[in-house]
Scaffold this motif. Structure first.
Motif, PDB file in Angstrom:
ATOM      1  N   LEU B 341       0.834  -1.202   0.000  1.00 57.72           N
ATOM      2  CA  LEU B 341       0.000   0.000   0.000  1.00 57.72           C
ATOM      3  C   LEU B 341       0.867   1.249   0.000  1.00 57.72           C
ATOM      4  N   GLY B 342       1.947   1.211   0.797  1.00 52.58           N
ATOM      5  CA  GLY B 342       2.854   2.351   0.882  1.00 52.58           C
ATOM      6  C   GLY B 342       3.518   2.633  -0.449  1.00 52.58           C
ATOM      7  N   LEU B 343       3.976   1.561  -1.128  1.00 49.18           N
ATOM      8  CA  LEU B 343       4.622   1.735  -2.428  1.00 49.18           C
ATOM      9  C   LEU B 343       3.630   2.283  -3.449  1.00 49.18           C
ATOM     10  N   LEU B 344       2.404   1.737  -3.433  1.00 51.11           N
ATOM     11  CA  LEU B 344       1.390   2.214  -4.381  1.00 51.11           C
ATOM     12  C   LEU B 344       1.057   3.673  -4.107  1.00 51.11           C
ATOM     13  N   GLU B 345       1.000   4.033  -2.817  1.00 48.46           N
ATOM     14  CA  GLU B 345       0.659   5.398  -2.476  1.00 48.46           C
ATOM     15  C   GLU B 345       1.793   6.352  -2.863  1.00 48.46           C
ATOM     16  N   ASP B 346       3.012   5.965  -2.510  1.00 48.42           N
ATOM     17  CA  ASP B 346       4.159   6.830  -2.755  1.00 48.42           C
ATOM     18  C   ASP B 346       4.416   7.018  -4.247  1.00 48.42           C
ATOM     19  N   SER B 347       4.087   5.991  -5.043  1.00 49.05           N
ATOM     20  CA  SER B 347       4.311   6.104  -6.486  1.00 49.05           C
ATOM     21  C   SER B 347       3.240   6.973  -7.131  1.00 49.05           C
ATOM     22  N   GLY B 348       2.133   7.193  -6.420  1.00 47.50           N
ATOM     23  CA  GLY B 348       1.059   8.027  -6.951  1.00 47.50           C
ATOM     24  C   GLY B 348      -0.097   7.213  -7.514  1.00 47.50           C
ATOM     25  N   TYR B 349      -0.017   5.890  -7.455  1.00 50.49           N
ATOM     26  CA  TYR B 349      -1.052   5.090  -8.108  1.00 50.49           C
ATOM     27  C   TYR B 349      -2.334   4.968  -7.278  1.00 50.49           C
ATOM     28  N   LEU B 350      -2.196   4.900  -5.966  1.00 56.56           N
ATOM     29  CA  LEU B 350      -3.348   4.583  -5.126  1.00 56.56           C
ATOM     30  C   LEU B 350      -4.536   5.530  -5.355  1.00 56.56           C
TER      31      LEU B 350
END
Lengths: 76, 683
Positions: B341-350
């Motif tokens: 979730l953190g990676l998806l959020e940080d990449s901008g995808y979430l």
């Protein structure tokens, strides 16, 4: 008058006003959709709802119903 | 007494610095630079909004506390989350008013982010601006003059490189100066603009900001040609370029969004990302979970050996260590979920994921922002329920909280694994996999149906005038910072342990008492039996005469119609601590000892031979196993969930509704399943 919900993907327009009667109007203004700004409709989810607009160098997604309170005129 | 008083008199208050910024403005990165990794979380009293607080690293030579806060868009809040953030910003109940506020401003979205700076200054805060995302601004072909911006805003402005930490020293310099300035001790007055004037005031602020923006941004090309001081000529160029170029979002992001927000490809990628996420949560976590499990088994065994077969030996090994183990075993899965979730959020995808599912979710009364909580619900309902705070509409938020416990949390996984292994031989991994997928799809489908029914019912009961809204910034894509994401995932996982841990621990001990007493040393005729058999018989005799068995037998009339007996009843009571306890408690009830190799296989054998007491009927059949799965899909069996829902919704109404509706539904559907299957001859 035309509103932002009627834009086609890629279309650019200039904001004339934001309808005060819409419950989300204040948040929409705050996030940067102010009169005089240029917006572009980038892409929509299924049924074009929500819609992603470029505004002030950001991309902001809002519901179609919320986009309809942004009154626009075509650019030039 | 005397010395105490002098101490309070001479003890200087440690200055407080608060970090404020819009979501995705690089706030956390700066916090990590200043605090190192020694932060602790503090709760806002009366709520569960968390703040990170830390003393500034001693190597920075500034003695102050630094407080991170959730992202806000403006000082006029629109969600419970924001309301608390704004309130705590003015005066934190524990730390007081900030002596200095560091505002993170994404320089590639200058005008939108300067609004918050202006609002903070208008409210009388002592402000330092940290300019972030200069790399994205450069990618757009622009640079910014922080000296000019500082002049125009009337506060210090520092540029920070989030990747290298360049500029942190300058920030510290500004902070040092700021907390000693006379502005630092000033009392803050919470200013309120009347609703009728709000729009006017906002447009005025934006006009002012736009003129500032025009003066401080210049094109990169001219920056190379001319010196930075000749801003006038550069600004001339800028006027020629106009607003169009500067107000274009990041080009890479626009290009990626052509695919990721595409009507069909966007959904395909979304489906792919979700499947990969689930696969990782289950397959990557499995070996780690085994490891934790083994570790606790060894510790429990060791404690038992050391303390002997006494009541306290049993308490420590079976009550406490196994109880703690039952929480810790899910830690790898929760950690992996937070990491993804953190990676998806940080990449901008979430944010894009939330946008893509907003329409279908809003059709059943939810919101695109319900997506992240629902996803988290597949690991554990507790962090998922806390994640609903970003939903500004109260009804949508409560409805999300209502259905989150129906998401198939990881505690159900061992139960499903056992029951599918019972239904299909372990060699048949394909059928096992299909069955497992079917259970998950079934649970998702039923939660959506229940959400839509609950939505209709709640609409007919209350007519709240709380308009639904979905306004979400889609941040520019960027490479996630693994160190930041890793640290945050770890922190979130630890929070889960602290929240859920104590409850599960107490319940495990209570459960242990119920299964151990009153007949804790039953007399067993040991003649002609091996030591192992004696231990086995002692255990099962003890439990058959325990308080838990009274409860199970008391429940028997309710269990009989759904094809269960008191032993399953005891195990179901045990699931109140944590659902996965069902498996270990079944093992206890069916006289399975851990002696020997594979506890699961011996349990499966025991289940195949178990008969409903007093009759010759088999207890575990295809019908009753499927019935049990249905029961676990719906029933609200988790006390920690009830506690957190009570805390987050502020009343017992919703947890009580959930308990009655979900457990009642579970019973009813299990009854239909078991008897329906029996009726058509499946047994």
């Amino acid at each position: 008058m035309k509103n932002a919900a009627q834009l086609k993907p890629g279309e650019i327009a200039v904001i004339i006003d934001v309808d005060n009667d819409h419950p989300s109007s204040h948040r929409i203004l705050e996030i940067g959709f102010t009169p005089g700004q240029e917006i572009q409709f980038i892409s929509g989810a299924l049924f074009n709802d929500p819609m992603a607009f470029s505004i002030r160098g950001s991309i902001v997604a809002i519901r179609k119903n919320e986009a309809s309170c942004i009154l626009i005129k075509p650019k030039h | 007494m005397y010395s105490d008083q002098t101490e309070t008199l001479t003890k200087k208050r440690i200055p407080l610095i608060t970090l404020v910024g819009q979501p995705n403005s690089g706030k956390t990165t700066i916090f990590n630079f200043l605090s190192g990794k020694n932060f602790k979380t503090v709760n806002y009293p009366g709520s569960t909004v968390e703040y990170y607080v830390s003393r500034i690293l001693s190597k920075h030579a500034v003695d102050a506390n630094i407080l991170d806060s959730p992202g806000i868009i403006s000082l006029v809040p629109s969600s419970p989350d924001e309301r608390l953030s704004v309130k705590a910003l003015h005066s934190h109940p524990e730390y007081g008013a900030p002596d200095l506020v560091i505002v993170t401003v994404d320089s590639s979205q200058l005008s939108r982010h300067l609004l918050l700076v202006r609002q903070l200054q208008d409210s009388g805060f002592n402000v330092v601006v940290a300019l972030t995302m200069i790399d994205i601004l450069h990618r757009k072909g622009f640079d910014i003059s922080e000296t000019k911006l500082s002049q125009l805003l009337g506060c210090k402005v520092v540029r920070i490189n989030g990747k290298t930490g360049e500029g942190i020293d300058n920030l510290l310099g500004a902070v040092k100066e700021g907390i000693t300035s006379e502005q630092a001790g000033r009392r803050l007055i919470e200013t309120r603009t009347p609703n009728s004037k709000r729009k006017e005031k906002l447009l005025e602020s934006y006009r002012e900001i736009e003129s500032i923006e025009n003066e401080v941004l210049f094109t990169l090309k001219s920056a190379k040609d001319d010196s930075r001081s000749s801003l006038a000529s550069i600004n001339e160029q800028l006027i020629v370029l106009g607003n169009n170029v500067r107000n274009r979002p990041d080009e890479n992001t626009l290009r990626l969004d052509k695919i990721l927000l595409h009507k069909f490809w966007g959904l395909a990628v979304f489906a792919l990302i979700m499947s990969v996420t689930f696969t990782l949560i289950f397959w990557l976590a499995a070996p780690l979970m085994d490891l934790v499990n083994d570790g606790f088994s060894i510790a429990s065994e060791f404690a038992f050996q050391a303390l002997g077969d006494t009541w306290y030996g049993n308490l420590v090994s079976n009550g406490i260590i196994s109880g703690v183990g039952s929480v810790m075993v899910f830690l790898p899965q929760i950690l992996i979920l937070f990491l993804i979730l953190g990676l998806l959020e940080d990449s901008g995808y979430l944010a894009r994921g939330a946008m893509l599912v907003d329409k279908p979710l809003s059709a059943i009364g939810l919101n695109g922002k319900s997506f992240v909580p629902m996803l988290s619900g597949f690991a554990c309902a507790i962090p998922a329920i806390m994640a609903t705070r970003t939903i500004s509409n109260k009804r949508e938020r409560f409805l999300t909280i209502f259905i989150v416990p129906l998401m198939s949390c990881s505690a159900r996984l061992p139960v499903y694994a056992l029951l599918t292994a019972f239904l299909f031989p372990p060699e048949d991994t394909l059928m096992g996999g299909i069955a497992m997928t079917a259970i998950y799809l079934f649970s998702i489908a039923s939660s959506l149906v229940i959400a839509s029914i609950a939505n209709r019912l709640s609409k007919s009961i209350s007519n709240l005038n709380d308009p639904s809204s979905f306004i979400l910034e889609l941040p520019a894509y960027r490479k996630p910072k693994l160190s930041v994401v890793g640290a945050n995932s770890f922190n979130n996982a630890m929070q889960y342990v602290r929240k859920a841990g104590p409850v599960i621990l107490y319940l495990s001990v209570i459960l242990w008492v119920l299964t151990y007493f009153p007949n804790h040393t039953p007399q067993i005729d040991g003649a002609g039996r091996s030591e192992e058999e004696i231990v086995e018989l002692t255990n099962s005799e003890r439990i058959a005469t325990s308080y838990a068995s009274y409860m199970g037998k008391f429940l028997e009339p309710v269990l009989e119609p759904i094809g269960m007996d008191w032993r399953v009843g005891v195990s179901l009571v045990a699931t109140l601590a944590a659902r996965e306890v069902f498996v270990s408690s079944l093992a206890l009830m069916f006289k399975v000892t851990e002696a020997g190799d594979d506890i699961q296989n011996s349990l499966l054998d025991a289940m195949r031979n178990a008969k409903i007491e007093g009759t010759g009927m088999k207890l575990f059949t295809t019908a009753t196993s499927i019935g049990l799965i249905v029961f676990f899909v719906f029933a609200l069996q988790c006390i920690s969930t009830i506690a957190i829902v009570r805390k987050e919704t502020g009343s017992w109404t919703i947890p009580a509704l959930q308990l009655i509706a979900f457990t009642g539904l579970a019973y009813f559907l299990t009854y239909i399943t078991v008897n329906g299957l029996r009726f058509i001859g499946v047994n």
